[in-house]
Structures are given as structure tokens and as C-alpha cells.
Design a protein around this motif. Sequence first.
Motif, PDB file in Angstrom:
ATOM      1  N   TYR A   1       4.345  16.558  38.152  1.00  0.00           N
ATOM      2  CA  TYR A   1       3.838  15.185  38.044  1.00  0.00           C
ATOM      3  C   TYR A   1       4.292  14.547  36.734  1.00  0.00           C
ATOM      4  CZ  TYR A   1       0.632  11.248  37.680  1.00  0.00           C
ATOM      5  OH  TYR A   1       0.103   9.989  37.551  1.00  0.00           O
ATOM      6  N   ARG A   2       4.798  13.305  36.846  1.00  0.00           N
ATOM      7  CA  ARG A   2       5.193  12.542  35.659  1.00  0.00           C
ATOM      8  C   ARG A   2       4.281  11.338  35.527  1.00  0.00           C
ATOM      9  NH1 ARG A   2      11.837  12.416  35.379  1.00  0.00           N
ATOM     10  NH2 ARG A   2      12.092  14.603  34.750  1.00  0.00           N
ATOM     11  N   ASP A   3       3.538  11.300  34.427  1.00  0.00           N
ATOM     12  CA  ASP A   3       2.543  10.243  34.224  1.00  0.00           C
ATOM     13  C   ASP A   3       3.173   8.864  34.159  1.00  0.00           C
ATOM     14  OD1 ASP A   3       1.422  12.844  32.733  1.00  0.00           O
ATOM     15  OD2 ASP A   3      -0.281  11.610  33.392  1.00  0.00           O
ATOM     16  N   ALA A   4       4.275   8.745  33.433  1.00  0.00           N
ATOM     17  CA  ALA A   4       4.838   7.421  33.172  1.00  0.00           C
ATOM     18  C   ALA A   4       5.218   6.700  34.457  1.00  0.00           C
ATOM     19  CB  ALA A   4       6.054   7.548  32.250  1.00  0.00           C
ATOM     20  N   GLU A   5       5.825   7.441  35.400  1.00  0.00           N
ATOM     21  CA  GLU A   5       6.256   6.815  36.655  1.00  0.00           C
ATOM     22  C   GLU A   5       5.245   6.986  37.773  1.00  0.00           C
ATOM     23  OE1 GLU A   5       8.126   9.206  35.188  1.00  0.00           O
ATOM     24  OE2 GLU A   5       9.677   8.032  34.157  1.00  0.00           O
ATOM     25  N   ASP A   6       4.168   7.747  37.524  1.00  0.00           N
ATOM     26  CA  ASP A   6       3.181   8.068  38.557  1.00  0.00           C
ATOM     27  C   ASP A   6       3.883   8.595  39.811  1.00  0.00           C
ATOM     28  OD1 ASP A   6       0.679   8.406  39.714  1.00  0.00           O
ATOM     29  OD2 ASP A   6       0.670   6.402  40.589  1.00  0.00           O
ATOM     30  N   THR A   7       4.743   9.575  39.599  1.00  0.00           N
ATOM     31  CA  THR A   7       5.463  10.179  40.707  1.00  0.00           C
ATOM     32  C   THR A   7       5.708  11.644  40.394  1.00  0.00           C
ATOM     33  OG1 THR A   7       7.372   9.940  42.181  1.00  0.00           O
ATOM     34  CG2 THR A   7       7.763   9.617  39.825  1.00  0.00           C
ATOM     35  N   VAL A   8       6.422  12.334  41.282  1.00  0.00           N
ATOM     36  CA  VAL A   8       6.715  13.747  41.084  1.00  0.00           C
ATOM     37  C   VAL A   8       8.218  13.978  41.163  1.00  0.00           C
ATOM     38  CG1 VAL A   8       4.519  14.509  42.039  1.00  0.00           C
ATOM     39  CG2 VAL A   8       6.492  14.306  43.534  1.00  0.00           C
ATOM     40  N   VAL A   9       8.661  15.035  40.510  1.00  0.00           N
ATOM     41  CA  VAL A   9      10.055  15.464  40.588  1.00  0.00           C
ATOM     42  C   VAL A   9      10.072  16.938  40.970  1.00  0.00           C
ATOM     43  CG1 VAL A   9      10.898  13.768  38.918  1.00  0.00           C
ATOM     44  CG2 VAL A   9      10.076  15.986  38.105  1.00  0.00           C
ATOM     45  N   GLU A  10      11.222  17.414  41.426  1.00  0.00           N
ATOM     46  CA  GLU A  10      11.419  18.821  41.789  1.00  0.00           C
ATOM     47  C   GLU A  10      10.443  19.277  42.878  1.00  0.00           C
ATOM     48  OE1 GLU A  10      11.435  21.257  38.281  1.00  0.00           O
ATOM     49  OE2 GLU A  10      12.467  19.723  37.106  1.00  0.00           O
ATOM     50  N   SER A  11      10.191  18.397  43.833  1.00  0.00           N
ATOM     51  CA  SER A  11       9.293  18.728  44.943  1.00  0.00           C
ATOM     52  C   SER A  11      10.118  18.981  46.205  1.00  0.00           C
ATOM     53  CB  SER A  11       8.306  17.583  45.199  1.00  0.00           C
ATOM     54  OG  SER A  11       7.671  17.729  46.456  1.00  0.00           O
ATOM     55  N   GLU A  12       9.983  20.160  46.788  1.00  0.00           N
ATOM     56  CA  GLU A  12      10.713  20.488  48.015  1.00  0.00           C
ATOM     57  C   GLU A  12      10.247  19.606  49.178  1.00  0.00           C
ATOM     58  OE1 GLU A  12      10.535  24.643  48.853  1.00  0.00           O
ATOM     59  OE2 GLU A  12      11.357  25.243  46.903  1.00  0.00           O
ATOM     60  N   LEU A  13       8.962  19.270  49.199  1.00  0.00           N
ATOM     61  CA  LEU A  13       8.463  18.419  50.277  1.00  0.00           C
ATOM     62  C   LEU A  13       8.985  16.993  50.127  1.00  0.00           C
ATOM     63  CD1 LEU A  13       4.796  19.676  50.761  1.00  0.00           C
ATOM     64  CD2 LEU A  13       6.779  20.091  52.203  1.00  0.00           C
ATOM     65  N   PHE A  14       9.046  16.479  48.895  1.00  0.00           N
ATOM     66  CA  PHE A  14       9.617  15.151  48.682  1.00  0.00           C
ATOM     67  C   PHE A  14      11.068  15.118  49.144  1.00  0.00           C
ATOM     68  CE2 PHE A  14       6.114  13.181  46.796  1.00  0.00           C
ATOM     69  CZ  PHE A  14       6.438  11.923  46.326  1.00  0.00           C
ATOM     70  N   GLN A  15      11.813  16.170  48.816  1.00  0.00           N
ATOM     71  CA  GLN A  15      13.215  16.234  49.228  1.00  0.00           C
ATOM     72  C   GLN A  15      13.327  16.262  50.751  1.00  0.00           C
ATOM     73  OE1 GLN A  15      14.803  19.662  47.184  1.00  0.00           O
ATOM     74  NE2 GLN A  15      14.269  18.848  45.169  1.00  0.00           N
ATOM     75  N   LEU A  16      12.390  16.970  51.397  1.00  0.00           N
ATOM     76  CA  LEU A  16      12.376  17.021  52.853  1.00  0.00           C
ATOM     77  C   LEU A  16      12.100  15.633  53.434  1.00  0.00           C
ATOM     78  CD1 LEU A  16      12.504  18.998  55.301  1.00  0.00           C
ATOM     79  CD2 LEU A  16      10.009  19.117  55.174  1.00  0.00           C
ATOM     80  N   PHE A  17      11.143  14.916  52.850  1.00  0.00           N
ATOM     81  CA  PHE A  17      10.848  13.559  53.298  1.00  0.00           C
ATOM     82  C   PHE A  17      12.081  12.668  53.163  1.00  0.00           C
ATOM     83  CE2 PHE A  17       6.186  14.270  51.856  1.00  0.00           C
ATOM     84  CZ  PHE A  17       5.964  15.038  52.991  1.00  0.00           C
ATOM     85  N   ASN A  18      12.812  12.833  52.075  1.00  0.00           N
ATOM     86  CA  ASN A  18      14.014  12.016  51.866  1.00  0.00           C
ATOM     87  C   ASN A  18      15.077  12.312  52.925  1.00  0.00           C
ATOM     88  OD1 ASN A  18      12.889  10.848  49.585  1.00  0.00           O
ATOM     89  ND2 ASN A  18      13.819  12.292  48.171  1.00  0.00           N
ATOM     90  N   ARG A  19      15.225  13.579  53.277  1.00  0.00           N
ATOM     91  CA  ARG A  19      16.252  13.962  54.258  1.00  0.00           C
ATOM     92  C   ARG A  19      15.931  13.412  55.645  1.00  0.00           C
ATOM     93  NH1 ARG A  19      15.913  19.243  52.221  1.00  0.00           N
ATOM     94  NH2 ARG A  19      15.186  20.051  54.229  1.00  0.00           N
ATOM     95  N   TYR A  20      14.648  13.251  55.932  1.00  0.00           N
ATOM     96  CA  TYR A  20      14.241  12.802  57.264  1.00  0.00           C
ATOM     97  C   TYR A  20      13.672  11.390  57.225  1.00  0.00           C
ATOM     98  CZ  TYR A  20      14.964  17.388  59.368  1.00  0.00           C
ATOM     99  OH  TYR A  20      15.526  18.549  59.845  1.00  0.00           O
ATOM    100  N   SER A  21      14.310  10.505  56.453  1.00  0.00           N
ATOM    101  CA  SER A  21      13.822   9.121  56.359  1.00  0.00           C
ATOM    102  C   SER A  21      13.919   8.395  57.693  1.00  0.00           C
ATOM    103  CB  SER A  21      14.608   8.358  55.290  1.00  0.00           C
ATOM    104  OG  SER A  21      15.988   8.330  55.609  1.00  0.00           O
ATOM    105  N   GLU A  22      14.773   8.886  58.619  1.00  0.00           N
ATOM    106  CA  GLU A  22      14.860   8.255  59.933  1.00  0.00           C
ATOM    107  C   GLU A  22      13.605   8.509  60.769  1.00  0.00           C
ATOM    108  OE1 GLU A  22      17.753  10.232  62.640  1.00  0.00           O
ATOM    109  OE2 GLU A  22      18.057  11.582  60.926  1.00  0.00           O
ATOM    110  N   VAL A  23      12.836   9.570  60.421  1.00  0.00           N
ATOM    111  CA  VAL A  23      11.590   9.864  61.132  1.00  0.00           C
ATOM    112  C   VAL A  23      10.467   8.985  60.606  1.00  0.00           C
ATOM    113  CG1 VAL A  23       9.845  11.633  61.594  1.00  0.00           C
ATOM    114  CG2 VAL A  23      12.276  12.215  61.664  1.00  0.00           C
ATOM    115  N   SER A  24      10.356   8.895  59.275  1.00  0.00           N
ATOM    116  CA  SER A  24       9.293   8.108  58.651  1.00  0.00           C
ATOM    117  C   SER A  24       9.611   7.941  57.173  1.00  0.00           C
ATOM    118  CB  SER A  24       7.935   8.811  58.825  1.00  0.00           C
ATOM    119  OG  SER A  24       6.929   8.150  58.086  1.00  0.00           O
ATOM    120  N   GLU A  25       8.995   6.938  56.567  1.00  0.00           N
ATOM    121  CA  GLU A  25       9.072   6.804  55.113  1.00  0.00           C
ATOM    122  C   GLU A  25       8.097   7.746  54.424  1.00  0.00           C
ATOM    123  OE1 GLU A  25      11.364   5.189  53.612  1.00  0.00           O
ATOM    124  OE2 GLU A  25      12.161   4.419  55.484  1.00  0.00           O
TER     125      GLU A  25
END
Length: 635
Positions: A589-613
Motif C-alpha cells: 500500500y502506498r499512502d500518497a497515491e492511495d493505491t497498491v503496487v506489486e499486487s498479483e491480483l491487480f496485475q490479473l485484473f489488468n490482464r483481463y480488462s476485457e472482462v471487467s474494470e
Amino acid sequence: MKHQKWEAKFIAVLASEQDVSDIGRDIFVNTSGTPQFSLKIISYEPADFPRDVRYVTCYAEELVKWGFEDNIQDTHLDRCQAVRDFLQDSLLVFQPERRVSKQDFREHYVATNVTLVGKKDNFSDTLSLIPVPVFYEQGLVTLESFRTNLLQRKHVGNNFHVSSNEEDTHGFILFRGKDRKNILFGEFDSHTVAHGGYRFLSSSGVRELELGSLLEEAYEKEGDSVLFFPVNVHEEILEMLNETPPISLPDDAQEAREQAAAGATIEAVETREEQFLEELKRKTKEMGLFYSDDDLYNFHTALKTQSLVILAGMSGTGKSQLVNAYAKALRLPSSQVAFISVRPSWTDDTDLIGYPDTLNNVYRPGDSGLVNTLIRAKKESDKLFFVCFDEMNLARVEHYFSQFLSILETDTRTLKLYNEDLQQRFYNSEQYEPNLTIGDNVFFLGTVNIDETTHQFSDKVLDRANVIELAVLPFHRLLDIEEEKKSRRTEELPYTTEDFWSKGKQPRTVQLTEVELSFLWDMHQTLQNVSLKMGIGPRIVRQIDRYLYNMPDSTPFTRRDAFDKQVVQRVLTKVRGAEDVLLPLVGVYRDAEDTVVESELFQLFNRYSEVSEFIEARMLLIAKARELKRNGYTM
């Protein structure tokens, strides 16, 4: 105001310094050391996009996959010029996202999922483009079936690259065959969107036109489901369509007429369901309750899957009252709605359903009254019954609810009260038979508060439940419901089991698409790689399939949104534990951007953007990452 991402594709050009002279610089290197630049939108925006936003921000990272190289050793001036040179012959297709600063709550709009298309020779700075949806021949969808569905005003499939707002009806659409033949259909006055996709309506009749050389004037990214036509070309196509006579089904199309009749029956059912949902919304407001339409439709759709539905949320969000309002909208008497207050002392299912008293040769039902309710429901199978376990997790659900967890997914839901060999001995065996069948007219619900006095759900419970966390709406909305509370309607006869199941459908075969199933399998493997205790079983896949299949036509969210909700309600509820286990999944978790980095699930969501955002799933992961950072674990 929270972040928002638009699914519709926009198209833009790199803004000039003159374009943005009033709002800032066109290209600069920001404080993070990244080239940042402005894009000027040149396509028509959806109705729900702010009219005063003409420019969006983009970052150089979005260009790397298209071959851009940012040499950080160069001066800032040279790096900015490199961006300008790289984009001078390109337009950018993207999906905008509104982000809100945590510090000052200021909004800014960012281009995401950027792709590049080349400028045409006749490109000019005054170019303005109109998006047109494209539908493809695939699977059982042929030109003939597509044309028939249009003429019968039936759904023709989904398109996630254009706006679905009712104000944004497209004058014409394009069907692209496997032979690369491009057929236009139009002109359309209005449309609706449901889980079956778009349904286009024309008051003057549907016209058909094969698109020739004018296609060369359109901008498109191969694989996308949208074309961008210059305004003058768009108008020329509409004129050509209007000069073409309307098409119709052949007189001998008996099968088509039968399908139309069947479609009319389905539409009547859908209309009844929409009437019920309008009644539900009216009833909640009449009772002074405070729910979003998303939550109401989500709750209704989850109930139709016949899974256990658990309403979660902070105290005071009206979890129990939602069950009451739903029953009132169904016009059910209180005798068909059982609220069972769970006690912290319950340790096994005898506390709930009772036990065989072999000393006195009788069966003693639990004082919860559940067994008597289920017996009545069996006798009155044409009536609907709702059983709600209030504050369900005050005791361990997998202990007192153990039998129910085992039978919820079976075709014949049979509750065992005692062994058959005791039946002849018990004086009250006629009233309480050893096995009690629970029909599909009985629905189980639960409400939970998550705090230090309650127990967490086990995976055995979560595998069988849709866990819905009710949203807390802005308080000014309370003023909107005061007028609704004044209106009353006369009570009509209650809905029957047959009425309800005219709205509840169970697919005979799996309706999930290949890419949706691929996502679920990849997510299962990602979870399993971290912990064998986590994963997605076939039961969850079937329940997600049922949920999507049962979405009402009038639902305020799309199939992509619904898939996102199911990932949150059926899968991410089991992602919990210590930081050393979950960190690869959830990320840092990064406070400044209120987001996360190095997340395998986030990367999975990005790969399947055609399924859902996966907007809700991302927000939940950010919350879990925040908990991990603060506490070292997440629940």
C-alpha cells in the motif's frame, strides 16, 4: 466523490501548448520524474461525462508498450520533445478515469488503457469524431441471426467500448462478418441495455447498408468494438441509410415468428420483474430506508441464485430492514418471514433445529421456531418463505448451521431431524418426521456486523454465500426520500412461488464466456500459489454463472460490473490472513497515491480488462493492503 472509470473508449490528440495555455503546460516532467502531458478529446463523450472536461492527463508509461523510450539521462526539455515527436503522427484511444486527491479532494482526469492509431492524410486540428459500436460474427452469432434479433427488437449482444447511457443512442451500428464484410444497420431512436446486451429500437424501420470505401475514413484500433467516424462522414452515412428501404423478415420465416412469440413471453416476465423492482424501490423509500439501486438489484439477483445471502455492513445501515422491505414488496404476511436472533451460546445445530428426546420418546424442536416454519413451508409450497438469521455471526455459523451448509447446494434439500429408526418410538413423529424436505420456496438470509464481538466466517460458509456489504449513501439523499414516504398504495395479493420463479432462472448449461472462465481459472491458480486454502471451486463458478444469468433487464449495472461484484462477494471474502502470506496477492500500500503496487491480483485484473474494470475489487484490495500495512493482517 470517489474515483470513477468510464468503460467507453474515447479518442484524443496530443494537446498543443496553445490549447492548454489557460490550464497549464502541454508536456512536462512531474515531481515523480515522469513525463506528463495533456490530451485533447476529439470524440463525442458519453452523457455522464462532464461537459466542461476537454483535456485529460496522460503519463509516458502508457506509451512504453507502443515503443516509446524515455531516456532519463536527457534533459527535461529533450524528454518532453521526445514525447511530442513520438505522438506527432498518432491519435490516442483510451478510457478516462476520474481521480480525487486525498489531500485537497480536487478532481483530475487521467487516460488509461491507451492505444495508438495513426493519423490519416486528411487529418486536421478541427476534426471531430463520433463513436459507432461494432458487433462481430462469432460462435452462434451470424449475420442472419443478428439481423433477425434486430428486427424482433431482441438483444444482440454486449459492447463495452461505447457508452450504454440511454441518452447516447447510436444512429447506426456496424456488424462485421468473418469474411470482413461490414454491414450497417440503422437508424435507431433509442436503446436499452441488459445482461443480454443491447436492444436497438427504430420508429421508422431498420435499414441495412453494406459499407464500402467510407470505412477508410474511420479511425479504429484492431480488436476494439468501436469505430470513430468524422462528423461529416457520419452524416453522409445516415443520409444513405435513409434513402434505403426498411428491411423485414420473410413471410415464410415461421421459426422467426415462433421466436418472436417466445420473446414476447420472456419480455412480459421481464416487465413483471421490473414492476416488482420498482415496487421494491418505492417500498424502501416509503419505509424511510436508505439504499442505493445497485444494492437493491444486487440483493435481488443474489436471492434468485438460491444461495445463502448475507448482508454485511456497519450497524445502522438497515440490513434487517432490507429483508423486511423485500418481503413487503412481495406482499408477504409476517407469518411467512421468520427472523431468528442468533445467540452467542449456540454451539451446534441442536440449538437451532432441536434434538430427539429418547428418554421421553419425543422430538423437541428448537425454540427458534425454524423447524415449524419449514414444516409449514413444505405444506404450503405455493407460498414464499424467508428465513433471516439476525446477527448471524454472534456464534460460529459452521457449528449451529452445519446441516444447512451441507444441503444448500443439493438438488433435494433434505434436513435430517433424527434417525429413521426412532420414528416408530416417538409420540409426535407424525408432526415431526425424521427427514424434512426444504422446497425452493424457502430462502435463507443472514445479517452480520463485523466487530470484536463476532466470529469470522469460515471458507465453508463463504463458499455457499453471497456476502453483500451495503453502501452508506451521502446523507443529503435523506431529503429525497421524504416525499416518497407520503405516498401509499393499496395492498394486493402476495407473490407466489410461481411468480417469484418466473423471475428466477437456472441455466441448463454454463453461460459464462470463455474469457470469463479463463479469468476465474487464472485467479484460482494465483490464489492457490499463495495458499492451498484459498481458491475458486466449481460451486462458486456455478453460482457466479447463475448470478449473471439472472440479472434483471433493468439493472443499473452492466454485466462487467456484475462480474466485479461477484469477484468481491464470492472470492475476495476469502482473501484474509497474515502479511507474509497475503503480500504477494494484495500488494504494498502506498499512502500518497492511495493505491497498491506489486499486487498479483491487480496485475490479473489488468490482464483481463476485457472482462471487467474490477473497480470494486480494486477498492477492496486497496482496503486490505491498508489493513496489512497498519495491522500486519487483514480480515
